[in-house]
Design a protein around this motif. Structure first.
Motif, PDB file in Angstrom:
ATOM      1  N   ASN A 105      -7.352 -46.109  11.472  1.00  0.00           N
ATOM      2  CA  ASN A 105      -8.816 -46.839  11.279  1.00  0.00           C
ATOM      3  C   ASN A 105      -8.642 -48.216  11.056  1.00  0.00           C
ATOM      4  OD1 ASN A 105     -10.702 -44.228  12.171  1.00  0.00           O
ATOM      5  ND2 ASN A 105      -9.352 -43.633  10.462  1.00  0.00           N
ATOM      6  N   PRO A 106      -8.297 -49.514  11.737  1.00  0.00           N
ATOM      7  CA  PRO A 106      -8.436 -50.411  11.649  1.00  0.00           C
ATOM      8  C   PRO A 106      -9.820 -51.120  11.236  1.00  0.00           C
ATOM      9  CG  PRO A 106      -8.137 -50.452  13.998  1.00  0.00           C
ATOM     10  CD  PRO A 106      -7.980 -48.869  13.514  1.00  0.00           C
ATOM     11  N   GLU A 107      -9.962 -52.027  10.412  1.00  0.00           N
ATOM     12  CA  GLU A 107     -11.512 -52.607  10.156  1.00  0.00           C
ATOM     13  C   GLU A 107     -11.178 -54.236  10.743  1.00  0.00           C
ATOM     14  OE1 GLU A 107     -12.721 -51.945   6.277  1.00  0.00           O
ATOM     15  OE2 GLU A 107     -12.520 -49.728   6.719  1.00  0.00           O
ATOM     16  N   LYS A 108     -11.056 -54.929  10.072  1.00  0.00           N
ATOM     17  CA  LYS A 108     -10.681 -56.455  10.225  1.00  0.00           C
ATOM     18  C   LYS A 108      -9.141 -56.574  10.388  1.00  0.00           C
ATOM     19  CE  LYS A 108     -15.347 -58.036   8.842  1.00  0.00           C
ATOM     20  NZ  LYS A 108     -16.069 -58.849   7.980  1.00  0.00           N
ATOM     21  N   SER A 109      -8.852 -56.415  11.721  1.00  0.00           N
ATOM     22  CA  SER A 109      -7.304 -56.492  11.533  1.00  0.00           C
ATOM     23  C   SER A 109      -6.940 -57.149  12.906  1.00  0.00           C
ATOM     24  CB  SER A 109      -6.374 -55.072  11.615  1.00  0.00           C
ATOM     25  OG  SER A 109      -5.121 -55.100  12.050  1.00  0.00           O
ATOM     26  N   VAL A 110      -5.729 -57.941  13.127  1.00  0.00           N
ATOM     27  CA  VAL A 110      -5.452 -58.193  14.401  1.00  0.00           C
ATOM     28  C   VAL A 110      -5.193 -56.972  15.312  1.00  0.00           C
ATOM     29  CG1 VAL A 110      -4.664 -60.366  13.394  1.00  0.00           C
ATOM     30  CG2 VAL A 110      -2.993 -58.683  13.635  1.00  0.00           C
ATOM     31  N   PRO A 111      -4.840 -57.255  16.521  1.00  0.00           N
ATOM     32  CA  PRO A 111      -4.434 -55.994  17.225  1.00  0.00           C
ATOM     33  C   PRO A 111      -3.183 -55.824  16.963  1.00  0.00           C
ATOM     34  CG  PRO A 111      -5.822 -57.758  18.661  1.00  0.00           C
ATOM     35  CD  PRO A 111      -5.621 -58.315  17.240  1.00  0.00           C
ATOM     36  N   PHE A 112      -2.379 -54.690  17.207  1.00  0.00           N
ATOM     37  CA  PHE A 112      -1.193 -54.334  16.998  1.00  0.00           C
ATOM     38  C   PHE A 112      -0.712 -53.104  17.980  1.00  0.00           C
ATOM     39  CE2 PHE A 112      -3.986 -51.663  14.429  1.00  0.00           C
ATOM     40  CZ  PHE A 112      -3.219 -50.429  14.350  1.00  0.00           C
ATOM     41  N   VAL A 113       0.570 -52.647  17.954  1.00  0.00           N
ATOM     42  CA  VAL A 113       1.140 -51.674  19.087  1.00  0.00           C
ATOM     43  C   VAL A 113       1.695 -50.724  18.218  1.00  0.00           C
ATOM     44  CG1 VAL A 113       2.902 -51.338  20.641  1.00  0.00           C
ATOM     45  CG2 VAL A 113       1.485 -53.605  20.752  1.00  0.00           C
ATOM     46  N   ILE A 114       1.487 -49.249  18.682  1.00  0.00           N
ATOM     47  CA  ILE A 114       2.053 -48.079  18.123  1.00  0.00           C
ATOM     48  C   ILE A 114       3.137 -47.637  19.135  1.00  0.00           C
ATOM     49  CG2 ILE A 114       1.699 -45.750  17.370  1.00  0.00           C
ATOM     50  CD1 ILE A 114      -0.941 -46.417  16.426  1.00  0.00           C
ATOM     51  N   GLY A 115       4.198 -47.560  18.739  1.00  0.00           N
ATOM     52  CA  GLY A 115       5.153 -46.998  19.470  1.00  0.00           C
ATOM     53  C   GLY A 115       5.431 -45.433  19.431  1.00  0.00           C
ATOM     54  N   LYS A 116       5.288 -45.078  18.083  1.00  0.00           N
ATOM     55  CA  LYS A 116       5.481 -43.424  17.883  1.00  0.00           C
ATOM     56  C   LYS A 116       5.046 -43.054  16.836  1.00  0.00           C
ATOM     57  CE  LYS A 116       9.926 -40.604  17.477  1.00  0.00           C
ATOM     58  NZ  LYS A 116      11.503 -40.713  17.705  1.00  0.00           N
ATOM     59  N   VAL A 117       4.604 -41.896  16.928  1.00  0.00           N
ATOM     60  CA  VAL A 117       3.963 -40.965  15.790  1.00  0.00           C
ATOM     61  C   VAL A 117       4.670 -39.690  15.344  1.00  0.00           C
ATOM     62  CG1 VAL A 117       2.017 -39.745  14.926  1.00  0.00           C
ATOM     63  CG2 VAL A 117       1.621 -42.023  16.049  1.00  0.00           C
ATOM     64  N   GLU A 118       5.022 -39.449  14.290  1.00  0.00           N
ATOM     65  CA  GLU A 118       5.705 -38.364  13.973  1.00  0.00           C
ATOM     66  C   GLU A 118       4.899 -37.529  12.816  1.00  0.00           C
ATOM     67  OE1 GLU A 118      10.293 -39.352  13.953  1.00  0.00           O
ATOM     68  OE2 GLU A 118       8.983 -41.212  13.265  1.00  0.00           O
ATOM     69  N   VAL A 119       4.984 -36.273  12.881  1.00  0.00           N
ATOM     70  CA  VAL A 119       4.329 -35.385  11.809  1.00  0.00           C
ATOM     71  C   VAL A 119       5.558 -34.189  11.639  1.00  0.00           C
ATOM     72  CG1 VAL A 119       2.591 -33.816  11.373  1.00  0.00           C
ATOM     73  CG2 VAL A 119       2.113 -35.616  12.937  1.00  0.00           C
ATOM     74  N   SER A 120       5.810 -33.997  10.084  1.00  0.00           N
ATOM     75  CA  SER A 120       6.805 -33.099   9.710  1.00  0.00           C
ATOM     76  C   SER A 120       6.210 -32.287   8.685  1.00  0.00           C
ATOM     77  CB  SER A 120       7.946 -33.863   9.346  1.00  0.00           C
ATOM     78  OG  SER A 120       8.852 -32.959   8.901  1.00  0.00           O
ATOM     79  N   THR A 121       6.731 -31.044   8.477  1.00  0.00           N
ATOM     80  CA  THR A 121       6.386 -30.206   7.274  1.00  0.00           C
ATOM     81  C   THR A 121       7.336 -30.551   6.082  1.00  0.00           C
ATOM     82  OG1 THR A 121       7.607 -28.588   8.187  1.00  0.00           O
ATOM     83  CG2 THR A 121       5.038 -28.548   8.467  1.00  0.00           C
ATOM     84  N   ARG A 122       8.168 -31.481   6.470  1.00  0.00           N
ATOM     85  CA  ARG A 122       9.239 -32.031   5.416  1.00  0.00           C
ATOM     86  C   ARG A 122       9.618 -33.292   5.366  1.00  0.00           C
ATOM     87  NH1 ARG A 122      14.347 -28.769   8.052  1.00  0.00           N
ATOM     88  NH2 ARG A 122      14.821 -30.239   9.805  1.00  0.00           N
ATOM     89  N   LEU A 123      10.219 -33.718   4.120  1.00  0.00           N
ATOM     90  CA  LEU A 123      10.544 -35.237   4.073  1.00  0.00           C
ATOM     91  C   LEU A 123      11.470 -35.583   5.180  1.00  0.00           C
ATOM     92  CD1 LEU A 123      10.005 -37.705   2.132  1.00  0.00           C
ATOM     93  CD2 LEU A 123      12.143 -37.073   0.985  1.00  0.00           C
ATOM     94  N   PHE A 124      11.015 -37.027   6.007  1.00  0.00           N
ATOM     95  CA  PHE A 124      11.799 -37.418   6.976  1.00  0.00           C
ATOM     96  C   PHE A 124      13.220 -37.919   6.638  1.00  0.00           C
ATOM     97  CE2 PHE A 124       7.556 -38.229   8.605  1.00  0.00           C
ATOM     98  CZ  PHE A 124       7.624 -37.716   9.879  1.00  0.00           C
TER      99      PHE A 124
END
Length: 533
Positions: free
Chosen positions: A514-533
């Motif tokens: 949730n950005p508020e007053k931020s410059v636009p940016f790019v997301i390349g990947k999202v990861e979710v894990s039940t243990r530490l990466f």
């Protein structure tokens, strides 16, 4: 409604209408309602709801200081209507706006228990339902735990959900996935919080898709058919569309009938669906059809034989669907039936079609699938990490973005790419994990986001995620405050660790950037894990 094949209505006068003065009950309105329903062959699902002025500060506040009076009111209803009403849903959406902003799940547990005991004393065979707005599995679990803590475990017989938001992603590719797993997630919640009630029936006592500037009449009709079909396929026993007719003085667009009584396409679709499936269709199994086996198919024992309801995801059309025998295809929005010869191809898109005369080979295949988990999106039950890569060559591996059409792809000079997130308030990027991953009772997650600047400047956002203890408040918490990215113009990563999560997809997503007053940016990947990466 009766002419459209509708057999149930969920409604009842509020407590203030029955007992505006303490000790004086008037039942004329309720009697008239039940008489009209009986005349039109419709059963009533009762609603014990609302507080008179003498019992609470407002009509939508729990009468916590008058629980004995509340129990007496429930007892009076059950005694008077025990031959006509057999199901009583307790309150309406006590986890949301209908709790006066301060009543907790512990309060709701006491409210339910008082009504439960009052009803059962008059009618031991009546059934009592919990009720939540949206799909709030954690609130149901909290209520069950509170009942047990009060020495009154399991004082409910079924669960009522209102998953408007979970249905709201049908225009997304595979937006059906969270909706299809609701019963499984509820069972997981109950297994941990009320094991003696793990198999109670699940009802949808409100769901709808309002026609407005963003939703066409046809969109609403398609959503209505899918909401019923996918609910029945996961074992939900009753589904109540909101609503029958647009009322005077309230928001329009939800009704099967417009305010002037004219029929919407959703009304025709309801009539087509009930005509093909009958009043009590029996679910036989699922079929993954079409290109990449991504098509949704659900088989039922219908009014005249096996009936298949099928459609493709929002982003796909398949022009090569065919059957090994002669069938009939029904367009539910118009009621038009088209015969198809064996081998004749059918163009299948986002419109759900009703197929009657289903060949025996498909019937056998669907029946063999009936006990298997739904296949759409994959199976991540054995995975410890799920992810999604975005950009020119997206790859979903257990993580999905809601409304991906709102985030265009940006390609960098080095050939890498991702999705653009605008920096202004209101431009959040929302994600959910496949329901087969982890469990609604899992609390501990690591979430890692790979991102990149487009320009220099202030870049950052809040990270919000679903929590286990909603307590009638927002199910989203912010973790760690504002995140500010460094000045590097290359790809960066950041990881959040949360320990009080519950990825129940109440609002059809699990976490958001949730950005508020931020410059636009790019997301390349999202990861979710039940243990530490």
């Amino acid at each position: 409604m009766s002419a459209a094949g509708i057999a149930w209505v969920r409604t009842f006068p509020e407590w203030i209408s029955v007992e505006p003065v303490k000790g004086t009950m008037t039942f004329e309105q309720a009697d008239a309602l039940l008489d009209a329903a009986t005349t039109n062959h419709i059963s009533v699902s009762g609603l014990i709801f609302g507080s008179p002025k003498w019992a609470a500060a407002s009509g939508h506040a729990f009468a916590m200081d008058h629980l004995d009076d509340w129990g007496n009111y429930a007892n009076a209803l059950a005694a008077r209507y025990k031959d006509r009403v057999h199901y009583w849903e307790i309150w309406n959406e006590g986890n949301a706006a209908f709790n006066d902003g301060h009543n907790s799940a512990a309060d709701y547990a006491r409210l339910v228990s008082a009504a439960y005991e009052g009803v059962k004393k008059a009618d031991p065979h009546a059934l009592i339902g919990l009720s939540v707005a949206s799909f709030d599995a954690p609130y149901i679990g909290l209520t069950a735990l509170a009942q047990a803590a009060n020495g009154k475990p399991g004082q409910f017989d079924y669960i009522c959900i209102h998953p408007y938001e979970t249905l709201g992603n049908l225009n997304d590719p595979d937006g059906e996935i969270p909706y299809l797993w609701m019963t499984k997630m509820l069972r997981d919640e109950l297994k941990a919080t009320a094991p003696n009630r793990v198999n109670v029936p699940v009802w949808i006592t409100e769901i709808g898709r309002p026609v407005d500037q963003n939703v066409s009449e046809q969109d609403a009709a398609r959503a209505m058919v899918k909401s019923y079909i996918m609910a029945m396929a996961q074992g939900i026993s009753h589904i109540c569309w909101f609503e029958a007719q647009d009322p005077v003085g309230e928001q329009q667009g939800y009704g099967l009938l417009r305010r002037d009584g004219t029929q919407r396409p959703a009304y025709t679709a309801m009539k087509s669906m009930t005509g093909a499936l009958g009043e009590t269709p029996k679910y036989l199994g699922w079929l993954a059809l079409g290109q990449g086996n991504r098509g949704y198919g659900f088989l039922f024992q219908g009014a005249t034989g096996p009936t298949l309801v099928l459609w493709m995801p929002a982003d796909m059309t398949d022009k090569g669907i065919s059957f090994t025998g002669d069938v009939q295809s029904i367009d539910p929005l118009t009621g038009t039936a088209t015969p198809l010869k064996a081998g004749q191809t059918l163009e299948l898109g986002n419109l759900p079609l009703l197929i009657t005369g289903v060949p025996n080979d498909l019937v056998a295949q669907a029946q063999s699938n009936a006990s298997k988990p739904f296949p759409w999106g994959g199976d991540y039950s054995a995975a410890s990490t799920v992810s999604s890569e975005f950009g020119a060559k997206p790859k979903a591996n257990g993580v999905y973005q809601t409304h991906p059409m709102d985030t265009p792809v940006h390609a960098f000079d080095d050939g890498s790419s991702g999705i653009v997130v605008q920096g202004d308030l209101g431009y959040s990027a929302q994600f959910y994990t496949h329901p087969s991953f982890a469990n609604v009772m899992t609390r501990d997650y690591y979430i890692r986001v790979t991102f990149r600047r487009i320009t220099p400047g202030n870049l950052g956002w809040n990270f919000h995620y679903e929590v286990a203890d909603s307590e009638a408040k927002t199910p989203m918490h912010s973790n760690g405050g504002w995140f500010s990215a460094g000045p590097d113009m290359g790809w960066q990563t950041h990881t959040w660790h949360v320990t009080d999560a519950s990825f129940s997809k109440m609002w059809a997503y699990d976490f958001s950037i949730n950005p508020e007053k931020s410059v636009p940016f790019v997301i390349g990947k999202v990861e979710v894990s039940t243990r530490l990466f």
